[in-house]
Design an enzyme around this catalytic site. Structure first.
Site, PDB file in Angstrom:
ATOM      1  N   GLY A 158     -63.612 -63.484  72.386  1.00 52.50           N
ATOM      2  CA  GLY A 158     -64.265 -63.239  71.102  1.00 52.50           C
ATOM      3  C   GLY A 158     -63.498 -63.921  69.975  1.00 52.50           C
ATOM      4  N   GLN A 159     -64.261 -64.434  68.995  1.00 52.07           N
ATOM      5  CA  GLN A 159     -63.604 -65.146  67.894  1.00 52.07           C
ATOM      6  C   GLN A 159     -62.988 -64.234  66.846  1.00 52.07           C
ATOM      7  OE1 GLN A 159     -65.632 -68.255  65.967  1.00 52.07           O
ATOM      8  NE2 GLN A 159     -65.596 -69.589  67.722  1.00 52.07           N
TER       9      GLN A 159
ATOM     10  N   MET B   1     -66.698 -55.590  64.778  1.00 50.49           N
ATOM     11  CA  MET B   1     -66.530 -54.534  65.780  1.00 50.49           C
ATOM     12  C   MET B   1     -65.153 -54.633  66.412  1.00 50.49           C
ATOM     13  SD  MET B   1     -70.177 -54.204  67.581  1.00 50.49           S
ATOM     14  CE  MET B   1     -71.591 -53.805  66.579  1.00 50.49           C
TER      15      MET B   1
ATOM     16  N   GLY C  72     -69.474 -56.319  70.998  1.00 51.97           N
ATOM     17  CA  GLY C  72     -68.781 -57.612  71.024  1.00 51.97           C
ATOM     18  C   GLY C  72     -68.436 -57.984  72.458  1.00 51.97           C
ATOM     19  N   HIS C  73     -67.787 -57.045  73.182  1.00 47.95           N
ATOM     20  CA  HIS C  73     -67.437 -57.314  74.583  1.00 47.95           C
ATOM     21  C   HIS C  73     -68.700 -57.595  75.402  1.00 47.95           C
ATOM     22  CE1 HIS C  73     -64.078 -54.414  73.470  1.00 47.95           C
ATOM     23  NE2 HIS C  73     -63.402 -55.466  73.877  1.00 47.95           N
TER      24      HIS C  73
ATOM     25  N   SER D 233     -62.276 -51.961  68.851  1.00 50.95           N
ATOM     26  CA  SER D 233     -61.990 -50.645  69.440  1.00 50.95           C
ATOM     27  C   SER D 233     -61.169 -49.808  68.468  1.00 50.95           C
ATOM     28  CB  SER D 233     -61.218 -50.808  70.745  1.00 50.95           C
ATOM     29  OG  SER D 233     -61.987 -51.594  71.627  1.00 50.95           O
TER      30      SER D 233
END
Ligand code: PAF
Length: 292
Positions: free
Chosen positions: A155-156, A192, A35-36, A194
């Protein structure tokens, strides 16, 4: 090569001497996943210079939250960024990591300012995480003032965070364009995050209830006309909440995060599910259909 800058002084010198061109900024707390990396790629595509910050921000964690155990993986993050940066596509683009060594680089002990965005912060995650969004907007503002980007990539998955930061930018006329990027998911649909790595095997399976419930709500809204679709979705949400430890499961206007009204075009289906000590969030946006 990617330069990693660990102090504010060094970063300010770097920033003052940065070559001309646009600056894209990707603020993160590290432990980078796909994602990042999709945000970093988009910034590299759109800008001459990209700066990724890696900073676990103490101000956005509550007293009983996971600040201490939040994964700090600078070596691996650097490697992931290096691998991505090698791509021919990014030739001539500059990528730099700003990873302050200690929290005091960003918040010295005499730091006493707090940025609070009203309305949008007192719902969804704002209810059970008091002070969280003040912590986010304070650090994001602080990082914006250090990095001075033209564009910032969010990110959404953290849709409420995106809206809150957008409102801060508008209210304070910061002249930074926020670029929202779609949520990246594992193959089975889990967004996704962390925090997914905290999940035990069984909880990882149970976590799928979150995206699956949101998907069912989305289908219900898409396949019926408004407001019948709203009634059906509310019913389904009520039933779904009986199974699992939900912090919230809501259907709201995607712009205001208020109850949908006759002016609503798009709703957000937002959920927060607790699995043991881990709390996962996810959302889907759906355009509503009126009968003609
Ligand atoms: O989304 C995050 O990782 C954080 O909330 C952010 C935007 C980097 C601020 O600490």
């Amino acid at each position: 090569m990617i330069e990693i800058i660990r102090t504010l002084n060094q970063f300010e010198t770097f920033r003052n001497n940065l070559r001309p061109g646009t600056i894209g900024f990707v603020p993160t707390m590290g432990n980078l996943h796909k994602g990042h990396l999709s945000l970093v790629k988009e910034s590299l595509r759109q800008n001459d210079n990209t700066i990724v910050s890696i900073f676990v921000n103490p101000k956005q964690f509550g007293p009983n939250e996971d600040f201490e155990k939040y994964p700090r993986t600078l070596g691996e993050d650097n490697k992931k960024l290096k691998d991505l940066y090698r791509d021919e596509e990014f030739r001539g683009r500059l990528l730099t990591i700003f990873a302050p060594e200690v929290p005091e680089e960003i918040f010295p002990s005499n730091f006493s300012t707090k940025i609070t965005v009203g309305d949008l912060t007192n719902k969804l995650c704002g209810i059970n995480r008091p002070g969280h969004f003040d912590g986010v907007t304070t650090v994001v503002y602080r990082l914006f003032s250090i990095v001075k980007p033209h564009k910032a990539y969010f990110g959404q998955k953290d849709y409420q965070q995106y809206l809150v930061c957008k409102k801060m930018i508008e209210d304070l006329r910061l002249n930074i364009q926020l670029v929202p990027m779609p949520t990246k998911r594992d193959e089975d649909g889990l967004a996704m995050s962390s925090r997914n790595q905290y999940l035990t095997g069984t909880d990882r399976e149970l976590a799928l209830v979150l995206p699956q419930t949101l998907e069912k709500l989305k289908e219900t809204i898409k396949s019926n006309f408004w407001p019948e679709s709203y009634g059906l979705a509310l019913e389904l949400a009520g039933e779904s909440k009986k199974e699992g430890d939900w912090d919230y499961l809501e259907i709201l206007d995607a712009k205001t995060l208020r109850e949908p009204s006759e002016r609503t075009h798009t709703v957000i289906l937002a959920g927060a599910l607790k699995l043991g000590h881990t709390r996962l969030i996810d959302n889907k946006l759906v355009e509503i259909r009126y009968a003609r």
